[in-house]
Design a protein around this motif. Structure first.
Motif, PDB file in Angstrom:
ATOM      1  N   ARG A 168      40.210   1.320  40.082  1.00  0.00           N
ATOM      2  CA  ARG A 168      41.166   1.270  41.190  1.00  0.00           C
ATOM      3  C   ARG A 168      40.531   0.628  42.416  1.00  0.00           C
ATOM      4  NH1 ARG A 168      46.168   1.266  41.094  1.00  0.00           N
ATOM      5  NH2 ARG A 168      46.574   3.393  40.369  1.00  0.00           N
ATOM      6  N   GLY A 280      44.891   4.987  31.774  1.00  0.00           N
ATOM      7  CA  GLY A 280      44.636   5.679  33.027  1.00  0.00           C
ATOM      8  C   GLY A 280      43.869   4.824  34.027  1.00  0.00           C
ATOM      9  N   GLU A 283      39.297   6.444  39.534  1.00  0.00           N
ATOM     10  CA  GLU A 283      39.203   6.407  40.998  1.00  0.00           C
ATOM     11  C   GLU A 283      38.335   7.564  41.476  1.00  0.00           C
ATOM     12  OE1 GLU A 283      42.171   6.059  44.892  1.00  0.00           O
ATOM     13  OE2 GLU A 283      42.972   6.522  42.915  1.00  0.00           O
ATOM     14  N   GLU A 286      37.009   9.927  38.876  1.00  0.00           N
ATOM     15  CA  GLU A 286      37.962  10.786  38.176  1.00  0.00           C
ATOM     16  C   GLU A 286      39.014   9.934  37.478  1.00  0.00           C
ATOM     17  OE1 GLU A 286      41.225  14.339  39.153  1.00  0.00           O
ATOM     18  OE2 GLU A 286      39.889  13.558  40.718  1.00  0.00           O
ATOM     19  N   ARG A 287      39.268  10.241  36.217  1.00  0.00           N
ATOM     20  CA  ARG A 287      40.253   9.498  35.438  1.00  0.00           C
ATOM     21  C   ARG A 287      41.620  10.172  35.566  1.00  0.00           C
ATOM     22  NH1 ARG A 287      39.702   7.929  29.001  1.00  0.00           N
ATOM     23  NH2 ARG A 287      41.712   6.867  28.800  1.00  0.00           N
ATOM     24  N   ARG A 288      42.603   9.345  35.939  1.00  0.00           N
ATOM     25  CA  ARG A 288      43.958   9.861  36.134  1.00  0.00           C
ATOM     26  C   ARG A 288      44.918   9.102  35.244  1.00  0.00           C
ATOM     27  NH1 ARG A 288      43.808   9.669  42.798  1.00  0.00           N
ATOM     28  NH2 ARG A 288      41.961  11.015  43.053  1.00  0.00           N
ATOM     29  N   CYS A 289      45.743   9.846  34.529  1.00  0.00           N
ATOM     30  CA  CYS A 289      46.740   9.253  33.629  1.00  0.00           C
ATOM     31  C   CYS A 289      48.133   9.584  34.143  1.00  0.00           C
ATOM     32  CB  CYS A 289      46.569   9.764  32.202  1.00  0.00           C
ATOM     33  SG  CYS A 289      44.956   9.374  31.476  1.00  0.00           S
ATOM     34  N   SER A 290      49.090   8.724  33.829  1.00  0.00           N
ATOM     35  CA  SER A 290      50.453   8.918  34.292  1.00  0.00           C
ATOM     36  C   SER A 290      51.414   8.459  33.218  1.00  0.00           C
ATOM     37  CB  SER A 290      50.702   8.145  35.594  1.00  0.00           C
ATOM     38  OG  SER A 290      52.054   8.253  35.993  1.00  0.00           O
TER      39      SER A 290
END
Length: 524
Positions: A168, A280, A283, A286-290
């Motif tokens: 990101r 994902g 950032e 930390e890995r963020r999935c949506s």
């Protein structure tokens, strides 16, 4: 000629036969001799006797030439041949898609994992693009390109390919906010670009003519010219300037997969796209999935956005204007930004209300601050003057402010100038960069600023915009003068010296693009 794919013959050097008795000597030594002697009446008369021929010294054989050292290298030959094979294979896909608009393609993955397609995808990537989470650059990946592509092709074929999360980053927007971007790793970029090459062969036959965003052979200026030509040649009195709020972050994955399956029956390709959607974002470690959205910055994102809006907006809008409008309607869309022109106000209001309901079905909504219905067109000035109002309102599209005006002969036309917001944002960016380069040599900074102005002219250099181009050049000159004057207490740069520096390093403002009518004739 070649023995194998991309491989040349070994350099077999031919030997020129000697004039006299050297042929027998060459044959006795095992040398290659394929020459033939043609006897003519003249040569027969001058033929030496056998005794003289035996006693005469043997002439020296002359070597021929092997392959030239500067011939096409094996790697370049492989690239050229690979591009030809990719082009011919995708042409067959394109022809089938064009012939049958309802055909569902069941076998596409072999086009994607072909080494030729992957090589073509790699060569189309931006060489200086930022690396992803693995920090592998374009040049580092290319050091062992063929080995890397073979390994990637094998993993795609076996189903062992795994997508990595995107990195990101944020870039400033013209309104002061931050635009989130996702930077995939280079290997993901290669596979995404390969999928784009294959899917473009199908969807370029499906996309409608008023869609211009991120399509081969179409640019922002094609959309801008199409809009101007449409307003001038059709009866346009009202303009709907619309923008979808947070479109790339609001794309519903479920709907996107359904849209893809209208044409793509190869589940392996669909699962490949789903891997990127579910990879994902990384950032702050930390890995963020949506379950919604596609990161801007990937090679596949613009195509997925066009596919989503093709079914959610384009087909619906085209059918709506054919069945519900009696007056003229024009549509120009570039990604999530579109302009619709109407002849009648009531039809424009009905379209806007129906559009809100349509977008809500696909988890989308119009941006309230960037969506306006304004009076604009050939009759707008006279009608507003009759009501005691001022000049017609303006609207912004793709970095330009569009406004009603007249030519020198008094004819109505639509003129464009650089958006003030875009110019202010660019000058602010240049101010920060000049401060960072304050103590750099003048020639270095001058060449850099000159390249900035050239890029500015190439995009904003449209007819009737010369005044804004000259104003931007003057503003850049003043920013540089201020920066140079702050290098030391006694280093004030006079206006005369600054004029000489600008004349030396800054190209003059000039119009680059032709008039819209000269570039294209469109039906919107």
């Amino acid at each position: 000629m070649t023995h194998d794919l991309g491989k040349s013959h070994r350099p077999i050097v031919p030997a020129k036969p000697p004039n006299k008795g050297g042929a027998e000597r060459m044959q006795s030594q095992g040398e290659l001799y394929t020459g033939t002697k043609v006897e003519t009446p003249d040569t027969a008369k001058s033929e030496p006797t056998a005794e003289r021929s035996a006693s005469a010294p043997t002439a020296e054989g002359v070597e021929g030439r092997g392959l030239a050292e500067g011939n096409l290298q094996q790697q370049n030959a492989r690239r050229i041949q690979g591009r030809e094979r990719v082009h011919s294979a995708l042409e067959r896909v394109r022809a089938a898609a064009k012939q049958d608009k309802k055909m569902r393609f069941t076998a596409l993955l072999h086009h994607v994992y072909s080494v030729d397609t992957l090589r073509e995808a790699y060569l189309r990537l931006h060489k200086e693009a930022s690396p992803g989470v693995d920090n592998v650059t374009w040049r580092e990946y290319g050091e062992a390109l063929e080995r890397n592509l073979e390994d990637l092709s094998l993993r795609l074929r076996r189903g062992a390919y795994r997508a990595k999360p995107v990195r990101r980053v944020y870039i400033p927007k013209a309104d002061g906010r931050q635009r989130p971007l996702g930077v995939p790793v280079l290997e993901d970029k290669v596979v995404q670009q390969a999928v784009v090459l294959v899917l473009n062969a199908i969807y370029e036959t499906d996309f409608l003519g008023f869609s211009y965003g991120f399509r081969p052979g179409r640019s922002q200026h094609h959309a801008l010219d199409a809009l101007v030509v449409g307003i001038l040649r059709r009866k346009v009195n009202w303009v709907l300037d619309a923008d979808i709020r947070g479109f790339f972050d609001a794309i519903d994955h479920g709907w996107l997969v359904k849209f893809l399956e209208y044409r793509i029956a190869d589940r392996r390709v669909v699962r490949l796209i789903q891997k990127w959607l579910k990879a994902g974002v990384l950032e702050d470690g930390e890995r963020r999935c949506s379950e919604q959205g596609t990161p801007q910055g990937g090679s596949i994102s613009p195509l997925l956005a066009n596919i989503y809006l093709h079914y959610a907006f384009d087909l619906w809008a085209h059918a709506w204007r054919r069945h519900n409008c009696k007056g003229d309607v024009i549509i120009v869309r570039y990604a999530d930004d579109f302009v619709v022109g109407f002849e009648r106000r009531e039809e424009a209001e009905q379209f806007l209300a129906a559009l809100r309901e349509r977008l809500a079905c696909f988890a989308l909504e119009l941006h309230p601050d960037k969506t306006r219905l304004i009076e604009f067109g050939r009759q707008a000035s006279g009608r507003r003057r009759g009501r005691g109002l001022g000049r017609p309102e303006t609207f912004n599209f793709l970095g330009f402010t569009h406004y009603c005006s007249t030519t020198r002969k008094g004819r109505y036309t639509v003129k464009r100038r650089t958006m003030a917001q875009k110019m202010r944002a660019k000058l602010k960016e240049l101010t920060l960069e000049l401060r960072r380069r304050m103590h750099a040599p003048i020639p270095v900074v001058g060449r850099w600023l000159g390249s900035v102005l050239v890029g500015h002219y190439r995009y904003y250099g449209v007819p009737y915009n010369h005044r804004a181009l000259a104003a931007f050049r003057l503003a850049v000159s003043r920013l540089w003068q201020r920066t140079l004057s702050r290098r030391s207490q006694k280093g004030y740069v006079t206006v005369e010296r600054m004029r000489r520096l600008a004349q030396r390093w800054f190209p003059p403002a000039r119009i680059v693009h032709p008039f819209p009518e000269q570039r294209l004739i469109v039906i919107t």
